[in-house]
Design a protein around this motif. Structure first.
Motif, PDB file in Angstrom:
ATOM      1  N   MET A 168      37.577  40.075  47.767  1.00 27.14           N
ATOM      2  CA  MET A 168      39.040  40.123  47.675  1.00 27.14           C
ATOM      3  C   MET A 168      39.492  39.324  46.456  1.00 27.14           C
ATOM      4  O   MET A 168      40.257  38.366  46.555  1.00 27.14           O
ATOM      5  CB  MET A 168      39.654  39.567  48.952  1.00 27.14           C
ATOM      6  N   ALA A 169      39.017  39.743  45.290  1.00 24.68           N
ATOM      7  CA  ALA A 169      39.215  38.948  44.077  1.00 24.68           C
ATOM      8  C   ALA A 169      40.676  38.795  43.701  1.00 24.68           C
ATOM      9  O   ALA A 169      41.065  37.826  43.049  1.00 24.68           O
ATOM     10  CB  ALA A 169      38.442  39.580  42.913  1.00 24.68           C
ATOM     11  N   GLY A 170      41.516  39.749  44.085  1.00 26.39           N
ATOM     12  CA  GLY A 170      42.922  39.681  43.700  1.00 26.39           C
ATOM     13  C   GLY A 170      43.804  38.932  44.669  1.00 26.39           C
ATOM     14  O   GLY A 170      44.988  38.714  44.387  1.00 26.39           O
ATOM     15  N   ALA A 213      49.171  34.709  52.627  1.00 29.01           N
ATOM     16  CA  ALA A 213      48.364  35.473  51.675  1.00 29.01           C
ATOM     17  C   ALA A 213      49.187  36.536  50.947  1.00 29.01           C
ATOM     18  O   ALA A 213      50.102  37.144  51.493  1.00 29.01           O
ATOM     19  CB  ALA A 213      47.185  36.131  52.374  1.00 29.01           C
ATOM     20  N   LEU A 214      48.830  36.719  49.693  1.00 29.40           N
ATOM     21  CA  LEU A 214      49.373  37.765  48.819  1.00 29.40           C
ATOM     22  C   LEU A 214      48.185  38.639  48.449  1.00 29.40           C
ATOM     23  O   LEU A 214      47.227  38.160  47.852  1.00 29.40           O
ATOM     24  CB  LEU A 214      49.985  37.122  47.573  1.00 29.40           C
ATOM     25  N   SER A 215      48.221  39.927  48.821  1.00 25.86           N
ATOM     26  CA  SER A 215      47.024  40.737  48.661  1.00 25.86           C
ATOM     27  C   SER A 215      47.372  42.153  48.234  1.00 25.86           C
ATOM     28  O   SER A 215      48.533  42.486  48.000  1.00 25.86           O
ATOM     29  CB  SER A 215      46.218  40.745  49.973  1.00 25.86           C
ATOM     30  N   THR A 216      46.345  42.989  48.137  1.00 23.84           N
ATOM     31  CA  THR A 216      46.485  44.373  47.698  1.00 23.84           C
ATOM     32  C   THR A 216      45.860  45.306  48.729  1.00 23.84           C
ATOM     33  O   THR A 216      45.088  44.871  49.596  1.00 23.84           O
ATOM     34  CB  THR A 216      45.776  44.592  46.355  1.00 23.84           C
ATOM     35  N   LEU A 217      46.156  46.584  48.608  1.00 24.71           N
ATOM     36  CA  LEU A 217      45.550  47.556  49.503  1.00 24.71           C
ATOM     37  C   LEU A 217      44.030  47.536  49.377  1.00 24.71           C
ATOM     38  O   LEU A 217      43.307  47.529  50.381  1.00 24.71           O
ATOM     39  CB  LEU A 217      46.081  48.959  49.211  1.00 24.71           C
ATOM     40  N   ASP A 218      43.529  47.516  48.145  1.00 22.43           N
ATOM     41  CA  ASP A 218      42.076  47.540  47.963  1.00 22.43           C
ATOM     42  C   ASP A 218      41.415  46.301  48.555  1.00 22.43           C
ATOM     43  O   ASP A 218      40.352  46.384  49.186  1.00 22.43           O
ATOM     44  CB  ASP A 218      41.734  47.673  46.480  1.00 22.43           C
ATOM     45  N   ASP A 219      42.028  45.129  48.357  1.00 26.83           N
ATOM     46  CA  ASP A 219      41.449  43.906  48.916  1.00 26.83           C
ATOM     47  C   ASP A 219      41.481  43.915  50.439  1.00 26.83           C
ATOM     48  O   ASP A 219      40.507  43.517  51.104  1.00 26.83           O
ATOM     49  CB  ASP A 219      42.191  42.680  48.392  1.00 26.83           C
ATOM     50  N   MET A 220      42.594  44.357  51.006  1.00 23.64           N
ATOM     51  CA  MET A 220      42.693  44.375  52.469  1.00 23.64           C
ATOM     52  C   MET A 220      41.755  45.411  53.068  1.00 23.64           C
ATOM     53  O   MET A 220      41.204  45.209  54.158  1.00 23.64           O
ATOM     54  CB  MET A 220      44.138  44.629  52.886  1.00 23.64           C
TER      55      MET A 220
END
Length: 451
Positions: A168-170, A213-220
């Motif tokens: 989950m690099a982003g 947390a602040l995340s992205t679809l790809d990370d989640m």
């Protein structure tokens, strides 16, 4: 809705990815709110793997500074209890909603002792962000980190132990993405006139372990795949043991289910940052949602079916944001597994009804009258500011702002923001001091009037 991102995953990869609306891509950052709780329990699990803490270890043994509201709770509450919503400890509605960004982590930890006890342990599900955040910090405190330094230590630990190893690099811990990431979206909300407004980012601050947390679809999607892969990341790295990951899924206390929108649910219980649900055919769904100003999130997976779901959107939870994941989830459950059949149309109808109900409130309001509100303008306890901005009456609290509309007498409604349609009453206390009542949340007195 303005924008949404959806993924259906299996252990071996992403089976389906869909982005909808404006300003959203699979790499766009959105606030994912309380889905962070499961990440904090995963972080704790890595420390259990190392023997630094134990799930059944008394919290006060892990950190001698821990204090619960009673001496007995201080002695007996375990590490797992702080993450399990079954302590019986309650919290005032204002504490971990509008005021999350106020205390430091040290103040948050010291505040647990002053929380009300509503029930004996293990008898009642009581959602408590303050206790959960304290549990998220506990592994760091057990290693000797000082309370004054624990917020920064948590950010570094979850980056190095969870986000990085899980692919989950982003993902970041952040209230506001501006200046932190390049690809992000604003959050939006429906107002009492059925219009769409841009909302300020809601503060989380020291409550980060419970929702930061602040995340992205790809990370989640990668995060849910890690669950299906029993603790092994999408890169093949072992992040946490399968045994301690499964322990995070094990329910502690029953939680209610909705007989209309979840008719095939047989039981559900809060685990550690997850809700573990069983359907009548034995299928298990492990899930959690998240909601904050302008954003709604959901992650869930069926471990025995090798199926996971991520639903993110940039729309306020009230009145419509929470319905999107219910629609997606039940569309999959009904079409693929024969569960909760007929629910998706009910979700659509409920969403439409919620919008109509909010718009009906808007029709009862009028513009404010300057002379009527003048005596209440100024600064209030708890950091509130009531101000006239042109013809608008605006209630400020940290980064949040709520436009108020007059209903009748001393009653006003929030026209927008996190809780559109909520009632605000302006009154005088018996000693004549102006007071402001946010119904069901806060009652505060004015401290400084307008210049």
């Amino acid at each position: 809705m303005v924008g949404a991102a959806i993924a259906v995953v299996r252990a071996g990869g992403v089976a389906h990815r869909l982005v909808l609306g404006e300003r959203i891509s699979p790499g766009t950052h959105l606030l994912v709110a309380s889905t962070t709780k499961s990440m904090s329990s995963l972080l704790a699990a890595t420390y259990v793997d190392e023997g630094v803490i134990g799930w059944d270890q008394p919290a006060v043994d892990a950190w001698p500074g821990f204090r619960a509201p009673t001496p007995e709770l201080t002695r007996t509450l375990r590490v797992r209890d702080l993450l399990g919503m079954a302590t019986g400890i309650d919290e005032p509605p204002a504490l971990s909603a509008p005021h999350e960004g106020c205390p430091t982590a040290e103040q948050l930890l010291r505040s647990v002792v002053n929380l009300p006890v509503a029930a004996p342990p293990d008898t009642r599900w009581i959602y408590n962000n303050t206790v959960y955040a304290a549990g998220g910090y506990l592994p760091l405190l057990a290693t000797g980190v000082r309370p004054a330094d624990v917020a920064a230590a948590y950010v570094e630990a979850i980056r190095s132990r969870v986000f990085g190893p899980a692919g989950m690099a982003g993902t970041r811990i952040a209230d506001d993405p501006r200046g932190r990431v390049a690809d992000y979206t604003r959050g939006y909300g429906v107002d009492i006139f059925d219009g769409t407004t841009t909302l300020p980012y809601g503060p989380v601050g020291s409550y980060a372990p419970a929702g930061g947390a602040l995340s992205t679809l790809d990370d989640m999607a990668g995060y849910v795949r890690l669950q299906l892969r029993r603790g092994r990341s999408v890169t093949g790295r072992r992040v946490v043991s399968a045994a301690n990951l499964a322990e995070c899924w094990r329910p502690h206390i029953p939680v209610p289910t909705d007989p209309v929108l979840d008719p095939d649910a047989a039981s559900a219980g809060y685990a550690m940052g997850w809700i573990s649900e069983r359907f009548r055919d034995g299928t298990r769904l492990v899930w959690h949602n998240g909601a904050i100003d302008g954003f709604t999130a959901y992650v869930g997976f069926l471990p025995e079916r090798d199926l996971g779901i991520v639903v993110l959107n940039s729309t306020n939870p009230e009145p419509t944001g929470l319905f999107l994941y219910l629609y997606v989830l039940n569309l999959i459950l009904s079409s693929r597994l024969g569960l909760n059949e007929g629910v998706p149309p009910k979700v659509s109808a409920a969403a439409a009804a919620a919008r109509r109900a909010l718009a009906a409130k808007g029709s009862t309001t009028r513009p404010v009258e300057r002379r009527r509100v003048q005596p209440w303008l100024g600064y209030y306890e708890g950091g509130y500011l009531l101000a006239l901005e042109g013809s608008r009456l605006v209630l400020h609290l940290q980064s949040r702002r709520f436009n108020l509309r007059w209903v009748d007498g001393d009653t006003y409604l929030m026209a927008d923001g996190l809780l559109p349609g909520s009632t605000v009453v302006l009154r005088h206390d018996p000693d004549g001091t102006p007071a402001l009542v946010v119904a069901g949340i806060d009652t505060v007195r004015r401290e400084v009037g307008p210049r």
